[in-house]
Design a protein around this motif. Sequence first.
Motif, mmCIF file in Angstrom:
data_model
loop_
_atom_site.group_PDB
_atom_site.id
_atom_site.type_symbol
_atom_site.label_atom_id
_atom_site.label_comp_id
_atom_site.label_asym_id
_atom_site.label_seq_id
_atom_site.Cartn_x
_atom_site.Cartn_y
_atom_site.Cartn_z
ATOM 1 N N LEU A 58 0.835 -1.200 0.000
ATOM 2 C CA LEU A 58 0.000 0.000 0.000
ATOM 3 C C LEU A 58 0.871 1.252 0.000
ATOM 4 O O LEU A 58 1.021 1.941 0.999
ATOM 5 C CB LEU A 58 -0.931 -0.026 1.214
ATOM 6 N N LEU A 62 0.195 4.601 1.639
ATOM 7 C CA LEU A 62 -1.164 5.131 1.543
ATOM 8 C C LEU A 62 -1.782 5.194 2.940
ATOM 9 O O LEU A 62 -1.332 4.505 3.861
ATOM 10 C CB LEU A 62 -2.004 4.215 0.652
ATOM 11 N N GLY A 63 -2.836 5.985 3.061
ATOM 12 C CA GLY A 63 -3.517 6.107 4.346
ATOM 13 C C GLY A 63 -4.057 4.772 4.853
ATOM 14 O O GLY A 63 -4.229 4.571 6.057
ATOM 15 N N SER A 64 -4.312 3.850 3.943
ATOM 16 C CA SER A 64 -4.864 2.555 4.337
ATOM 17 C C SER A 64 -3.808 1.611 4.924
ATOM 18 O O SER A 64 -4.149 0.560 5.463
ATOM 19 C CB SER A 64 -5.523 1.891 3.120
ATOM 20 N N LYS A 91 -1.612 0.053 7.523
ATOM 21 C CA LYS A 91 -1.601 0.032 8.994
ATOM 22 C C LYS A 91 -0.355 -0.641 9.551
ATOM 23 O O LYS A 91 -0.014 -0.466 10.723
ATOM 24 C CB LYS A 91 -2.823 -0.732 9.498
ATOM 25 N N GLU A 121 -2.530 -3.663 5.142
ATOM 26 C CA GLU A 121 -3.647 -3.271 5.993
ATOM 27 C C GLU A 121 -3.788 -4.265 7.145
ATOM 28 O O GLU A 121 -4.179 -3.897 8.253
ATOM 29 C CB GLU A 121 -4.932 -3.239 5.155
ATOM 30 N N ARG A 122 -3.465 -5.528 6.871
ATOM 31 C CA ARG A 122 -3.587 -6.581 7.892
ATOM 32 C C ARG A 122 -2.242 -6.839 8.536
ATOM 33 O O ARG A 122 -1.188 -6.666 7.915
ATOM 34 C CB ARG A 122 -4.078 -7.870 7.221
#
Length: 309
Positions: free
Chosen positions: A103, A155-157, A159, A239-240
Amino acid sequence: MWVLRCRGWEISENQVTPEWVVLSRRTILAGAAGLIAAPAPGAVSGQSARAVRNPKYKTDHPLSAEQDVTRYNNYYEFGSNKIIWKEAQELKQRPWAVRIEGLVKQPRTLDIDDLLKRVSPEERVYRHRCVEAWAMIVPWTGFPLAELLRIAEPLGSAKYVAFETAADKSMPELRQSWYPWPYTEGLTIEEAQNELAFLSTGIYGKPMPPQNGGPLRLTVPWKYGFKSGKSVVRIIFTERRPKTFWSELQANEYGFWANVNPAVPHPRWSQATERLLTTDERVPTKIFNGYAEYVAALYTDKQGEKLFV
Ligand SMILES: Nc1nc2c(c(=O)[nH]1)N[C@H]1C(S)=C(S)[C@@H](COP(=O)(O)O)O[C@H]1N2
Ligand SMILES: [Mo]
């Protein structure tokens, strides 16, 4: 040697079952005392001036001896005992590319020397605490992981950030297929942005020896040492929560968070104290390895997690 019965408050390191025993019953290579007098392990030539030490990060013990730090290692790709520095010289340090993907605004491959031109090197003296209860104090050369994040433009997504390390034909243990190679580790984005999180390219003013994770090694001093992946080749934003090498092997013993805490024992031994390389002194372990003032706030909203295993 199976230490399940050994839960003393303070046990010596040779009673601590090292990480590898979780899987392998192979006999320990005895005589690990092969600290042979030999020339310093090979490093990349063409070293420039020593980076300036950042005075902000202080430790309350003197530096460990370079000779101990470079000849007592955990690098399972080269062997499951501590004396792998000779074997590790086979790992070529150049050319070296770091792939950035997941991401991010734009996946890309960075040549290590191009990357180094884009960051400002500094030296930081940090404590390093292995989950096996030995510790060392090392002057690392490198740059904040936050600088890499700035270059990577996640990206903001995103994590989490995962670090995949080299899996090279020079590494004999890759043939041991029960291990989930390649070695991977991960952090949350907030942890990666913490000022302590560092990418190291050298120690003791010299290029990082291969056995210590040259040419690029993660350094997250408030966590147990296995979080600091060596010889990083891929950085993946996700993200995960990413899978990590030791958690795949034994999640209840080597978790994702793995923050240092003297009050939370490893399932098979106490973490109350640690042995310092060089002096062999046994000293109390500190919460977050002495870095609580920098990192404790990262975890205030995560009390439901197993933060210290
Ligand atoms: N790729 C890779 N990285 C790794 C390891 C490993 O086996 N392979 N061992 C980890 C562990 S358990 C520790 S304590 C530190 C040891 O770093 P050092 O040998 O420089 O002291 O590296 C960490 N990074
Ligand atoms: Mo470790």
